[in-house]
Write a protein that holds these residues in place. Structure first.
Motif, PDB file in Angstrom:
ATOM      1  N   LEU A   4     -12.162  -2.635 -31.612  1.00 47.23           N
ATOM      2  CA  LEU A   4     -13.599  -2.791 -31.382  1.00 47.23           C
ATOM      3  C   LEU A   4     -13.759  -3.492 -30.035  1.00 47.23           C
ATOM      4  N   LEU A  39     -24.652  -7.620 -31.495  1.00 47.20           N
ATOM      5  CA  LEU A  39     -24.101  -7.490 -32.852  1.00 47.20           C
ATOM      6  C   LEU A  39     -24.639  -6.255 -33.587  1.00 47.20           C
ATOM      7  N   PRO A  40     -25.943  -5.953 -33.487  1.00 41.84           N
ATOM      8  CA  PRO A  40     -26.401  -4.701 -34.122  1.00 41.84           C
ATOM      9  C   PRO A  40     -25.687  -3.463 -33.564  1.00 41.84           C
ATOM     10  N   LEU A  42     -22.597  -3.374 -32.316  1.00 42.59           N
ATOM     11  CA  LEU A  42     -21.230  -3.372 -32.854  1.00 42.59           C
ATOM     12  C   LEU A  42     -21.239  -2.884 -34.306  1.00 42.59           C
ATOM     13  N   ASP A  43     -22.269  -3.319 -35.023  1.00 45.68           N
ATOM     14  CA  ASP A  43     -22.419  -2.896 -36.417  1.00 45.68           C
ATOM     15  C   ASP A  43     -22.556  -1.369 -36.505  1.00 45.68           C
ATOM     16  N   LEU A  46     -19.204   0.535 -35.719  1.00 39.88           N
ATOM     17  CA  LEU A  46     -18.288   0.432 -36.868  1.00 39.88           C
ATOM     18  C   LEU A  46     -18.717   1.390 -37.980  1.00 39.88           C
ATOM     19  N   GLU A  52     -14.077  -1.030 -41.354  1.00 41.15           N
ATOM     20  CA  GLU A  52     -14.413  -2.437 -41.585  1.00 41.15           C
ATOM     21  C   GLU A  52     -13.690  -3.261 -40.522  1.00 41.15           C
ATOM     22  N   LEU A  53     -14.236  -4.447 -40.246  1.00 42.73           N
ATOM     23  CA  LEU A  53     -13.608  -5.312 -39.238  1.00 42.73           C
ATOM     24  C   LEU A  53     -12.146  -5.605 -39.560  1.00 42.73           C
ATOM     25  N   ALA A  75     -17.072 -13.334 -24.592  1.00 37.26           N
ATOM     26  CA  ALA A  75     -15.921 -14.091 -25.096  1.00 37.26           C
ATOM     27  C   ALA A  75     -16.251 -14.778 -26.421  1.00 37.26           C
ATOM     28  N   VAL A  77     -18.615 -14.030 -28.682  1.00 40.85           N
ATOM     29  CA  VAL A  77     -18.776 -13.069 -29.773  1.00 40.85           C
ATOM     30  C   VAL A  77     -17.404 -12.503 -30.171  1.00 40.85           C
ATOM     31  N   GLN A  79     -14.487 -13.932 -29.826  1.00 46.95           N
ATOM     32  CA  GLN A  79     -13.747 -14.987 -30.540  1.00 46.95           C
ATOM     33  C   GLN A  79     -14.217 -15.101 -31.987  1.00 46.95           C
ATOM     34  N   GLY A  80     -15.538 -15.110 -32.156  1.00 44.80           N
ATOM     35  CA  GLY A  80     -16.098 -15.265 -33.493  1.00 44.80           C
ATOM     36  C   GLY A  80     -15.669 -14.129 -34.417  1.00 44.80           C
ATOM     37  N   ILE A  81     -15.753 -12.904 -33.909  1.00 38.28           N
ATOM     38  CA  ILE A  81     -15.381 -11.754 -34.738  1.00 38.28           C
ATOM     39  C   ILE A  81     -13.875 -11.764 -35.018  1.00 38.28           C
ATOM     40  N   PHE A  83     -11.680 -14.234 -34.979  1.00 33.93           N
ATOM     41  CA  PHE A  83     -11.288 -15.287 -35.920  1.00 33.93           C
ATOM     42  C   PHE A  83     -11.785 -14.953 -37.325  1.00 33.93           C
ATOM     43  N   ALA A  85     -12.461 -12.088 -38.670  1.00 37.57           N
ATOM     44  CA  ALA A  85     -11.813 -10.926 -39.276  1.00 37.57           C
ATOM     45  C   ALA A  85     -10.295 -11.082 -39.344  1.00 37.57           C
TER      46      ALA A  85
ATOM     47  N   LEU B  94     -20.951 -17.546 -30.883  1.00 38.87           N
ATOM     48  CA  LEU B  94     -19.760 -17.712 -31.712  1.00 38.87           C
ATOM     49  C   LEU B  94     -20.137 -17.858 -33.184  1.00 38.87           C
ATOM     50  N   SER B  97     -21.635 -14.480 -34.680  1.00 35.23           N
ATOM     51  CA  SER B  97     -20.653 -13.412 -34.856  1.00 35.23           C
ATOM     52  C   SER B  97     -19.622 -13.782 -35.927  1.00 35.23           C
ATOM     53  N   TRP B 100     -21.151 -13.024 -39.161  1.00 34.67           N
ATOM     54  CA  TRP B 100     -21.144 -11.565 -39.372  1.00 34.67           C
ATOM     55  C   TRP B 100     -19.771 -11.114 -39.877  1.00 34.67           C
TER      56      TRP B 100
END
Lengths: 238, 344
Positions: A4, A39-40, A42-43, A46, A52-53, A75, A77, A79-81, A83, A85, B94, B97, B100
């Motif tokens: 992704l 994010l929408p 990316l959603d 997918l 799925e992530l 970066a 977003v 990182q958040g995804i 970590f 997933a 961060l 997401s 999410w």
């Protein structure tokens, strides 16, 4: 391989899903709206790819250079995804991705990618594109006055330009005369409208991932290229 | 419900976990003060660059300290404003997401709501309603708090925030950035009788504050001493003491007035300046003398932190509030715009 990818270093907001060679993409102009759109988007990619992530091999992001805020959103977003997933992260040069886009659209293989860096400077790099995901760096990404671009072999400029040469990125519009003069590239071999997309990031990430360049999420950081952003105060006492 | 809270609105990265039964399970703060000290103030771009390096490592740290697997987290709260836009974006991007990816709800928290609910993390906690004095480097506000989300602004600073005046006066006295706490320390050695500074805007009705004149008063006093060849460490301590006394007195006068006007008995102190020892002592005495009670959080929860964000977010997530996938931090955002919690 399943990746992704996201890219928000400029005025576009871009998302792409690489599913074993197939690409699902979303790409919109969204100046200052990356936070609302990303994010929408990316959603949606997918969902298009029916993944799925947690099925992904990696998250890839345009790590810069570009807008400081933009590359930080990418970066953060990513990182958040990654970590969340439990998957690794791959940061991809936005200039290398831009060069690959130029090669794809125009067929030329030696690409001078140059984008606006404000305060009369440009971020630029020179790349040899040898195929999809195969981008070799000839001149590493850097920030300089547009007059200072060079091909390495000829420090003052690009003479003589090669048949394979091509220029991409918005700096070619802002500094058209200077860049043309230095590179020897005329209007027919310039595309200032070309932008970096998440699809290009994804394709480069396939190569990077195979080369073992994935990192833990917290190590997926922006590469600003411009590192001098504040001046230290000279201390004075009354 | 267990909530992960993320604070990145200015120059502190804070992360914490708050939940039912476990309470404040872990909280960690990384301060960027040293980075900005060389520049004499917060450099927004450097603040943002540091937040992106520190936030995820702090998330790892608090999960480990709380001995929780990430599956135990049911919601993510992040500071959505007010604050520095670039800094806010790091925590929002961060946090949103991450929620999410974890498939849990997220909530954008108002930084000042975090501050004013922080005293509720302590025991005894104040009951609603109360008057809150939010006093920090960025804000000086008096707020009537009827319940979570039901806020009325009673008064605020028309110029410098109290903490800002502390920092600027400290700079005048030659103390290194951020000088507020250093000034308070210097004031300990000062003679309270040596100078008397004005108590701005206390001689007229109303609950607004003005602190920029005090900084000028300190500067003029220092210049007079220098012109007389009398600049000395003791003289500077005396000026620090006179300045601190003036700020503390002014805050006390307005807080007493706010309690009288609102008919409430409970006062909550929050924000970085509420860690000031003299303010706490003298405010407690003054409010007790009028039959009221003062509440304030431990010093670590006065300055910016993730605990207050996790806590405020926990309240709102429990009440069913949710953010969409879009995140849009608000650098300017009035507390009065917040929605009250849905009735249970």
């Amino acid at each position: 391989m399943k990746i992704l990818a996201l890219e928000t270093s400029g005025i576009f907001c871009s998302a792409a899903l690489w599913r074993d060679g197939e690409l699902f993409t979303q790409h919109e102009e969204a100046a200052r709206q990356h936070g609302e759109r990303l994010l929408p988007m990316l959603d949606r990619v997918l969902a298009q790819g029916e993944l799925e992530l947690t099925q992904l091999d990696a998250i890839a992001f345009g790590r810069g250079p570009g807008s400081f805020t933009g590359v930080r959103i990418a970066a953060a977003v990513a990182q958040g995804i990654a970590f969340g997933a439990g998957v690794p992260l791959v940061g991809i040069s936005t200039l290398a991705a831009l060069a690959q886009a130029g090669w794809r659209c125009h067929g030329h293989s030696r690409i001078l990618a140059a984008i606006d860096a404000r305060i009369s400077e440009v971020y630029w790099g020179l790349y040899q594109v040898e195929g999809p995901g195969q981008v070799r760096t000839l001149q590493a990404e850097q920030v300089s006055a547009p007059e200072a671009i060079h091909s390495g072999a000829a420090p003052q400029g690009f003479d003589p330009p090669q048949a394979a040469d091509f220029g991409v990125g918005n700096a070619w519009e802002l500094y058209r005369d200077i860049l043309s003069e230095h590179s020897g590239l005329d209007d027919a071999r310039i595309d200032a409208q070309q932008v970096c997309t998440a699809a290009e990031i994804a394709e480069l990430a396939v190569t990077a991932l195979a080369a073992g360049e994935a990192v833990a999420p917290e190590h997926g950081l922006p590469v600003y290229v411009r590192d001098q952003v504040a001046h230290k105060r000279l201390t004075s006492h009354p | 419900m267990q909530v992960l809270g993320i604070e990145t609105s200015c120059d502190e990265t804070g992360v914490a976990i708050y939940g039912d039964h476990i309470g404040l399970a872990a909280h960690a703060v990384y301060s960027q003060t040293e980075i900005h000290a060389e520049y004499g103030g917060v450099v927004p771009e450097l603040a943002s660059r540091d937040h992106i390096r520190k936030t995820l490592p702090l998330i790892h740290q608090v999960l480990a300290e709380a001995q929780l697997e990430h599956h135990a987290i049911d919601g993510v709260a992040y500071t959505a404003g007010p604050g520095l836009i670039g800094a806010l974006l790091v925590g929002a991007a961060l946090g949103r997401s991450l929620a999410w990816a974890w498939q849990v709800p997220a909530i954008g928290v108002h930084h000042m709501e975090g501050h004013l609910l922080a005293p509720l993390l302590e025991s005894p906690a104040p009951e609603f309603p109360f008057v809150a004095l939010l006093v920090s480097g960025g804000h000086t506000q008096l707020i009537e708090v009827q319940a979570v989300g039901r806020y009325r602004l009673l008064g605020e600073s028309v110029d410098d925030a109290a903490g800002e005046a502390f920092d600027k006066t400290a700079k005048i006295l030659g103390l290194p950035y951020p000088g507020g706490p250093a000034l308070a320390q210097l004031a300990e050695q000062g003679d309270p009788q040596r100078y008397r500074f004005p108590r701005p805007m206390t001689d007229r009705p109303g609950l607004d504050f003005s602190f920029s004149g005090l900084k000028t008063f300190a500067l003029n006093t220092l210049h007079q001493r220098q012109a007389a060849g009398e600049d000395s460490p003791q003289g500077r301590a005396d000026i620090a003491r006179a300045f601190e006394d003036a700020v503390v007195d002014t805050l006390i006068i307005k807080c007493r007035r706010a309690l009288q006007h609102s008919g409430l008995q409970r006062l909550v102190l929050a924000g970085g300046v509420s860690a000031n020892r003299r303010l706490r002592e003298r405010m407690s005495q003054a409010i007790a003398a009028m039959g009221g009670q003062v509440f304030y959080p431990r010093p670590a929860l006065c300055t910016d932190n993730g605990a207050m964000i996790a806590y405020a977010g926990w309240y709102r997530l429990k009440a069913g509030q949710r953010e969409p996938l879009a995140f849009r931090p608000r650098p300017r955002w009035s507390l009065e715009e917040l929605a009250p919690l849905a009735e249970a």
